[in-house]
Design a protein around this motif. Structure first.
Motif, PDB file in Angstrom:
ATOM      1  N   UNK A 308     -41.269  -5.801  -2.606  1.00 57.46           N
ATOM      2  CA  UNK A 308     -40.710  -6.572  -3.713  1.00 57.46           C
ATOM      3  C   UNK A 308     -41.001  -8.048  -3.506  1.00 57.46           C
ATOM      4  N   UNK A 309     -41.132  -8.775  -4.602  1.00 58.96           N
ATOM      5  CA  UNK A 309     -41.423 -10.211  -4.531  1.00 58.96           C
ATOM      6  C   UNK A 309     -40.188 -10.958  -4.011  1.00 58.96           C
ATOM      7  N   UNK A 310     -40.394 -11.749  -3.000  1.00 60.86           N
ATOM      8  CA  UNK A 310     -39.291 -12.500  -2.424  1.00 60.86           C
ATOM      9  C   UNK A 310     -38.876 -13.634  -3.356  1.00 60.86           C
ATOM     10  N   UNK A 311     -37.550 -13.930  -3.448  1.00 61.05           N
ATOM     11  CA  UNK A 311     -37.114 -15.036  -4.319  1.00 61.05           C
ATOM     12  C   UNK A 311     -37.636 -16.367  -3.809  1.00 61.05           C
ATOM     13  N   UNK A 312     -37.932 -17.272  -4.739  1.00 57.07           N
ATOM     14  CA  UNK A 312     -38.453 -18.582  -4.371  1.00 57.07           C
ATOM     15  C   UNK A 312     -37.343 -19.440  -3.763  1.00 57.07           C
ATOM     16  N   UNK A 313     -37.724 -20.326  -2.821  1.00 58.00           N
ATOM     17  CA  UNK A 313     -36.762 -21.215  -2.185  1.00 58.00           C
ATOM     18  C   UNK A 313     -36.263 -22.249  -3.196  1.00 58.00           C
ATOM     19  N   UNK A 314     -34.958 -22.501  -3.203  1.00 61.42           N
ATOM     20  CA  UNK A 314     -34.362 -23.480  -4.110  1.00 61.42           C
ATOM     21  C   UNK A 314     -34.383 -24.848  -3.429  1.00 61.42           C
ATOM     22  N   UNK A 315     -35.241 -25.736  -3.913  1.00 63.14           N
ATOM     23  CA  UNK A 315     -35.411 -27.046  -3.321  1.00 63.14           C
ATOM     24  C   UNK A 315     -34.704 -28.102  -4.168  1.00 63.14           C
ATOM     25  N   UNK A 316     -34.796 -29.363  -3.682  1.00 60.47           N
ATOM     26  CA  UNK A 316     -34.199 -30.472  -4.431  1.00 60.47           C
ATOM     27  C   UNK A 316     -34.860 -30.643  -5.795  1.00 60.47           C
ATOM     28  N   UNK A 317     -36.179 -30.403  -5.876  1.00 64.75           N
ATOM     29  CA  UNK A 317     -36.865 -30.518  -7.169  1.00 64.75           C
ATOM     30  C   UNK A 317     -36.343 -29.484  -8.155  1.00 64.75           C
TER      31      UNK A 317
END
Length: 467
Positions: A308-317
């Protein structure tokens, strides 16, 4: 002792921003001519002057110098009694130092400033601005908070509702605005409001803001839904009035099957010359082609795999883009890489990133801005007992900027330098063994350093940023 001194008066009172004078009389009780040097000492020494700084006296003579106290109108001038002293050093006898002491009382004054961050918020059901309150006086401030608007169209939830602010410190109050009536259809409406900082015996300080309430559904969508409902009702009425006759194809097939299964006609009676023709041969149904194998059968199919596609990291941007989409104005979002814990979730506009009281230093920062035309900065580390800076980093609006390093070999951050292209930036940093260092802001376009003083080099533990 070859010196006699007298302070006239021994106790004095002064207002911050003003000045007062005290006379110091000195008599040479020795038998030689001597020169005396005067040096103020104590907590009030930075804003104390002595005129003249030296005095030469013959034996048995008396001289006078004036001490001028000019405390600034800042939190550094602590309200209340402040002891002071003057060190008198004879030139002929440098070991015979005399230190007359007195008392200076600084009167208290209060000065409070407040700012809404951001001044304009948007929302359908709520708005969440933050109120920054700074105590610029020299005494503790106790205040309560409330909200008002014309027509009582909003309700207010302020956390905390009461604050105590030490001199030179600032606090942030989280406000939640809720409209008393929801706009279901239509365009947005602007609702001015004010948050008041109330202190006992002083006039309330009101800070104006604007809450832009959006409609739950746009007007064009309401029109489209009305037309769709009218068309659906009209279609149902037409269908009921002119119901078409539907003939089942299955019934036709059954009828055809019944004809083909009739028994053949019986043979002719005897004596009949002509005989009936034989029945036609029974037709065999055509064989159905074999079903082709499914493209998903076996291992060569094109279906999805187990990964499964891993969730993207939530950054400041990511956080600042979401905040800018629902609230106009300038915004700054940031997150901290804490030692032994890794990256935290991003926070925005004055919220706390990092930790306090846990002795966990910050190794790196991830910062992104909106509405300031970009940001730039670098980090400061201790390398071989010297405070040095990283390479400068910069990023446009909505883009991640990173300061520091997450590598174990790199020391934690002791501080950082930052600026924004359009506007000013404010910072408050929490430093190990020091606590919160106090709110500081730049002039538009200037650089701002936050963190441990250069000569101490303590680890950075937490930050708060606003633009």
């Amino acid at each position: 002792m070859s010196l006699w001194t007298s302070l006239e008066p021994a106790s004095a009172t002064v207002d911050p921003g003003a000045s007062t004078r005290v006379r110091l009389r000195v008599r040479n009780t020795g038998d030689v001519v001597d020169e005396y040097r005067f040096e103020p000492v104590g907590s009030v020494a930075p804003w104390t002057t002595v005129e003249p700084p030296t005095l030469r006296l013959f034996p048995g003579t008396t001289g006078t110098v004036e001490l001028t106290f000019a405390p600034p109108r800042t939190p550094d001038a602590t309200a209340g009694p402040n002891p002071y002293a003057v060190r008198i050093t004879p030139t002929e006898h440098p070991d015979a130092v005399t230190v007359p002491e007195g008392n200076l009382t600084v009167t208290p004054f209060t000065e409070v400033r407040a700012e809404l961050v951001p001044p304009t918020v948007k929302g359908r059901f709520r708005g969440r601005p933050r109120l920054a309150i700074d105590n610029l006086g020299n005494t503790r401030v106790t205040a309560s908070l409330s909200g008002t608007d014309t027509g009582d169209r909003l309700s207010y939830d302020l956390q905390p509702g009461n604050v105590q602010i030490e001199p030179g410190r600032a606090v942030f109050v989280d406000a939640t605005l809720r409209p008393r009536q929801i706009i279901w259809f239509g365009s947005k409406e602007e609702q001015p409001y004010a948050l008041a900082v109330r202190r006992s015996g002083a006039q309330a300080l009101e800070i104006d803001g604007t809450f832009v309430q959006r409609g739950f559904l746009p007007r064009w969508l309401a029109t489209a839904l009305s037309l769709s409902l009218a068309l659906a009702i009209a279609f149902v009425m037409i269908w009921l009035a002119y119901k078409p006759q539907v003939r089942s194809l299955a019934a036709e097939k059954l009828e055809q099957a019944g004809v083909s299964t009739l028994p053949p006609p019986s043979p002719s009676a005897p004596g009949n010359v002509k005989s009936s023709p034989p029945p036609p041969p029974e037709e065999k149904p055509a064989e159905e082609p074999a079903a082709s194998p499914s493209p998903q059968a076996g291992g060569g199919g094109g279906g999805g795999g187990d990964d499964e596609e891993k969730p993207k990291e939530r950054t400041a941007a990511t956080a600042v883009q979401e905040l800018a989409a629902r609230s106009d104005g300038r915004h700054i979002c940031y997150r901290a890489y804490v030692a032994d814990r890794g990256w935290q979730d991003p926070v925005c506009d004055g919220a706390e990133a990092g930790t306090t009281g846990k002795d966990l230093p910050v190794k790196a920062l991830n910062i992104a801005v909106a509405g300031t035309k970009g940001t730039a900065g670098n980090g400061a580390h201790v390398v071989e007992e010297w405070l040095t800076g990283d390479k400068w980093s910069s990023a446009a609006d909505g883009i991640d900027m990173y300061i520091g390093s997450t590598k174990e070999a790199v020391s934690p951050l002791q501080g950082f330098t930052i600026k924004v292209t359009d506007g000013s930036v404010c910072q408050n940093t929490h430093v190990a063994n020091k606590g919160w260092m106090g709110l500081g802001c730049t002039k538009p376009g200037d650089w701002m350093y936050g963190g441990s003083p250069m000569e101490e080099a303590q680890n950075l533990e937490a930050i708060r940023l606003t633009v």
